[in-house]
Design a protein around this motif. Structure first.
Motif, PDB file in Angstrom:
ATOM      1  N   ASN A  48       5.939  -6.030   6.299  1.00  0.00           N
ATOM      2  CA  ASN A  48       5.844  -4.818   7.111  1.00  0.00           C
ATOM      3  C   ASN A  48       7.046  -3.907   6.943  1.00  0.00           C
ATOM      4  O   ASN A  48       7.371  -3.131   7.833  1.00  0.00           O
ATOM      5  CB  ASN A  48       5.637  -5.162   8.581  1.00  0.00           C
ATOM      6  N   THR A  56       0.850  -1.178   0.000  1.00  0.00           N
ATOM      7  CA  THR A  56       0.000   0.000   0.000  1.00  0.00           C
ATOM      8  C   THR A  56       0.892   1.236   0.000  1.00  0.00           C
ATOM      9  O   THR A  56       2.020   1.192   0.481  1.00  0.00           O
ATOM     10  CB  THR A  56      -0.978  -0.033   1.198  1.00  0.00           C
ATOM     11  N   THR A  57       0.404   2.303  -0.582  1.00  0.00           N
ATOM     12  CA  THR A  57       1.232   3.487  -0.786  1.00  0.00           C
ATOM     13  C   THR A  57       0.553   4.729  -0.231  1.00  0.00           C
ATOM     14  O   THR A  57      -0.664   4.816  -0.235  1.00  0.00           O
ATOM     15  CB  THR A  57       1.434   3.715  -2.301  1.00  0.00           C
ATOM     16  N   LEU A  92       2.775  -5.167   2.859  1.00  0.00           N
ATOM     17  CA  LEU A  92       1.840  -5.631   3.883  1.00  0.00           C
ATOM     18  C   LEU A  92       2.216  -6.965   4.500  1.00  0.00           C
ATOM     19  O   LEU A  92       1.728  -7.320   5.567  1.00  0.00           O
ATOM     20  CB  LEU A  92       0.429  -5.714   3.295  1.00  0.00           C
ATOM     21  N   ILE A 142       5.622   6.850   0.063  1.00  0.00           N
ATOM     22  CA  ILE A 142       6.101   5.807   0.960  1.00  0.00           C
ATOM     23  C   ILE A 142       5.277   4.553   0.686  1.00  0.00           C
ATOM     24  O   ILE A 142       4.060   4.620   0.560  1.00  0.00           O
ATOM     25  CB  ILE A 142       6.060   6.245   2.446  1.00  0.00           C
ATOM     26  N   ILE A 143       5.985   3.435   0.523  1.00  0.00           N
ATOM     27  CA  ILE A 143       5.315   2.175   0.240  1.00  0.00           C
ATOM     28  C   ILE A 143       5.471   1.271   1.446  1.00  0.00           C
ATOM     29  O   ILE A 143       6.551   1.187   2.037  1.00  0.00           O
ATOM     30  CB  ILE A 143       5.959   1.449  -0.968  1.00  0.00           C
ATOM     31  N   LEU A 144       4.410   0.593   1.795  1.00  0.00           N
ATOM     32  CA  LEU A 144       4.457  -0.380   2.881  1.00  0.00           C
ATOM     33  C   LEU A 144       4.161  -1.755   2.306  1.00  0.00           C
ATOM     34  O   LEU A 144       3.142  -1.946   1.645  1.00  0.00           O
ATOM     35  CB  LEU A 144       3.420  -0.016   3.945  1.00  0.00           C
ATOM     36  N   TYR A 198       9.017  -0.772   5.073  1.00  0.00           N
ATOM     37  CA  TYR A 198       8.643   0.487   4.427  1.00  0.00           C
ATOM     38  C   TYR A 198       9.716   0.867   3.432  1.00  0.00           C
ATOM     39  O   TYR A 198      10.891   0.586   3.628  1.00  0.00           O
ATOM     40  CB  TYR A 198       8.524   1.608   5.458  1.00  0.00           C
ATOM     41  N   TYR A 199       9.292   1.543   2.385  1.00  0.00           N
ATOM     42  CA  TYR A 199      10.248   1.977   1.390  1.00  0.00           C
ATOM     43  C   TYR A 199       9.871   3.380   0.922  1.00  0.00           C
ATOM     44  O   TYR A 199       8.727   3.609   0.528  1.00  0.00           O
ATOM     45  CB  TYR A 199      10.238   0.977   0.217  1.00  0.00           C
TER      46      TYR A 199
END
Lengths: 102, 305
Positions: free
Chosen positions: A37, A21-22, A34, A30-32, A39-40
């Protein structure tokens, strides 16, 4: 045609995986992931690329879109793009397909 | 029944909740006692959540603390509490105002942070940190310097009509270790224990700020280091810190998407700093001065960004 150790080339087709999810961060993103867990974070250019990979797209199409948008040398653009996509692939955030497509 | 205003909500409660601002108005949340019949096995020092990640947010969830009690939280509107026979009132209060309230806030879609908050020039400043990071010590120090305490341990971040992040008063009971109280010039012996057997004492502070909504001015993430220092975080790192200190982050799924977006919104709109504190209490005055300098500059308001 350039090849990365991750197996991504300009002919590859890439797409974001669904298990992520972004969120927008004033132009950056920021991308997570799922499942892991993790983050990027992406800068504005990276966020633009991330938007393009929301549906399957070839690396050369992304490159051309970047070249039209930014004043950058084609060689450099391709190199940076492949590096970013390689990183996203190693984090499990995009799926890479090297099947020749019609 | 007792009436309170906390976390931006009107609360009608059968359980007295000292530390919350008393007041009437419409009740958004009802707290009452009920026999829940949950089997409370497990470790006595462990609060457990009984629900799937999706149920927790959409419908209802149970929380239990063996030796203390259990609670059912439904649709962000109702908390049913069962007190275990012989349970200490103080522990039950900690349970209800902590994990139970945080779960209710998540069900309402609020961002519930493991943090403290103080009021500064009509705005609110939030201090995030893990347990033992020094949030309450810092808050008590700021309180001594004349700042009003908004909340201890659980802070709700909402959104104003203009789309700006806001903070609300919560529970203003500071839970402090005796050496910290002594350092601040107070006598620990004169204050009640957090609960029997706890080293910590409860320092109840009067809600100095009467406003029920405060614009969020800035946030600090507390970490331990060699010497006190402040550094602004990049928005991306700020999001990660906000998420890390948000209640419920360990559960993935739809709620995490919403939470990620809320944290990203906060990080885009207000400055978030990393605040490093040194282990020794003697450096607290330096730390307080550092924080006060950042607060003194007012922090840019959301509207100005």
């Amino acid at each position: 045609m350039r090849n990365m150790p991750s197996g991504i080339s300009t002919d590859s087709v890439v797409v974001a995986v669904s298990e992520q999810t972004t969120a927008d961060l004033s132009g950056e993103a920021i991308i997570l992931h799922l499942e892991t867990n993790n983050y990027y974070g992406l800068n504005a250019v990276g966020a633009g690329i991330w938007e393009l990979v929301q549906s399957p797209v070839s690396v050369s199409e992304i490159r051309d879109s970047m070249l039209a948008r930014y004043n950058v040398l084609p060689e450099q653009c391709e190199q940076d793009l492949l590096a970013l996509l390689g990183e996203l692939a190693s984090l499990g955030l995009i799926r890479v397909s090297n099947e020749p497509h019609a | 029944m007792y009436f309170y205003r906390a976390h931006g909500l009107g609360i009608r409660s059968a359980l007295p909740l000292p530390g919350l601002i008393e007041g009437g108005g419409t009740a958004d949340v009802l707290i009452r006692f009920e026999k829940l019949g949950l089997l409370l096995d497990g470790r006595r020092d462990e609060i457990r959540l009984h629900a799937s990640a999706t149920d927790m947010i959409t419908k209802e969830a149970y929380l239990s603390w063996p030796g203390v009690g259990s609670a059912r939280v439904t649709s962000g509107r109702e908390i049913l509490v069962e007190r275990e026979a012989g349970a200490e009132e103080e522990k039950l209060l900690l349970f209800v105002l902590g994990h139970v309230m945080a779960l209710l806030l998540q069900q309402r879609g609020s961002l519930a942070l493991h943090a403290n908050a103080v009021a500064v020039n009509g705005g609110g400043t939030v201090f995030l940190g893990a347990s033992g990071a020094g949030k309450t010590t810092l808050t008590a120090g700021l309180h001594r310097r004349g700042y009003s305490v908004l909340a201890d341990d659980l802070v709700t971040v909402g959104v104003s009509d203009a789309g700006c992040p806001t903070v609300y008063p919560g529970s203003a009971c500071l839970k402090l270790l005796p050496d910290v109280l002594a350092f601040l010039g107070e006598s620990p012996e004169s204050l009640p224990k957090l609960y029997a057997g706890s080293e910590k004492r409860v320092r109840r502070v009067a809600p100095g700020a009467r406003a029920l909504t405060h614009r969020l001015a800035c946030a600090f993430v507390l970490t331990e280091g060699v010497r006190p220092g402040v550094r602004r975080l990049r928005p991306c790192d700020a999001v990660v810190e906000l998420l890390r200190h948000a209640y419920g982050t360990q559960h993935s799924g739809a709620a995490t998407t919403a939470r990620l977006r809320r944290c990203a919104d906060v990080a885009s709109r207000v400055p978030v700093y990393r605040l490093t504190r040194a282990p020794s209490l003697s450096t607290l005055p330096t730390l307080l001065t550092l924080v006060a300098e950042h607060l003194g500059s007012g922090g840019r308001t959301c509207e100005q960004l």
